[in-house]
Design a protein around this motif. Structure first.
Motif: not given
Length: 110
Positions: A1-24
């Motif tokens: 999954m791709q995320f925008p290159d900003d603070d929120n995008g970086q945090l979402l990428a880290e959360i996704s990499a930790a295995g959290v389902d961001l579609s829920k």
């Protein structure tokens, strides 16, 4: 999954990499800081009357001594929606002399 290159995008990428389902739906905690307890309490009362925020907690930061309101929002953590919610909550906080300090979520991994 791709995320925008900003603070929120970086945090979402880290959360996704930790295995959290961001579609829920997740509980997103928005952190708002205040110098005065009275302002924090007024904001917390105001923000829970808003349809976006379900609950809000007021705490004093042990390290800095500032007051923190944690506004709890149930939402799918989508980049654009997070940014809009963050701006909206901060715009209300500004009228109570508060300022945003980011967001986070505590979710079980997928």
């Amino acid at each position: 999954m791709q995320f925008p290159d900003d603070d929120n995008g970086q945090l979402l990428a880290e959360i996704s990499a930790a295995g959290v389902d961001l579609s829920k739906m997740q509980q997103i905690d928005f952190y708002i800081l205040f110098e005065q307890q009275v302002d924090a309490k007024k904001f917390a009362t105001e923000i829970v009357n808003d349809a976006l925020v379900q609950t809000a907690d007021v705490e004093k930061c042990k390290d800095t001594g500032v007051w923190e309101v944690i506004a709890h929002v149930q939402m799918v953590p989508e980049h654009a929606l997070l940014g809009q919610a963050e701006q909206y909550i901060e715009s209300i906080a500004n009228s109570f002399n508060g300022y945003g300090d980011g967001w986070g979520l505590d979710a079980e991994e997928a």
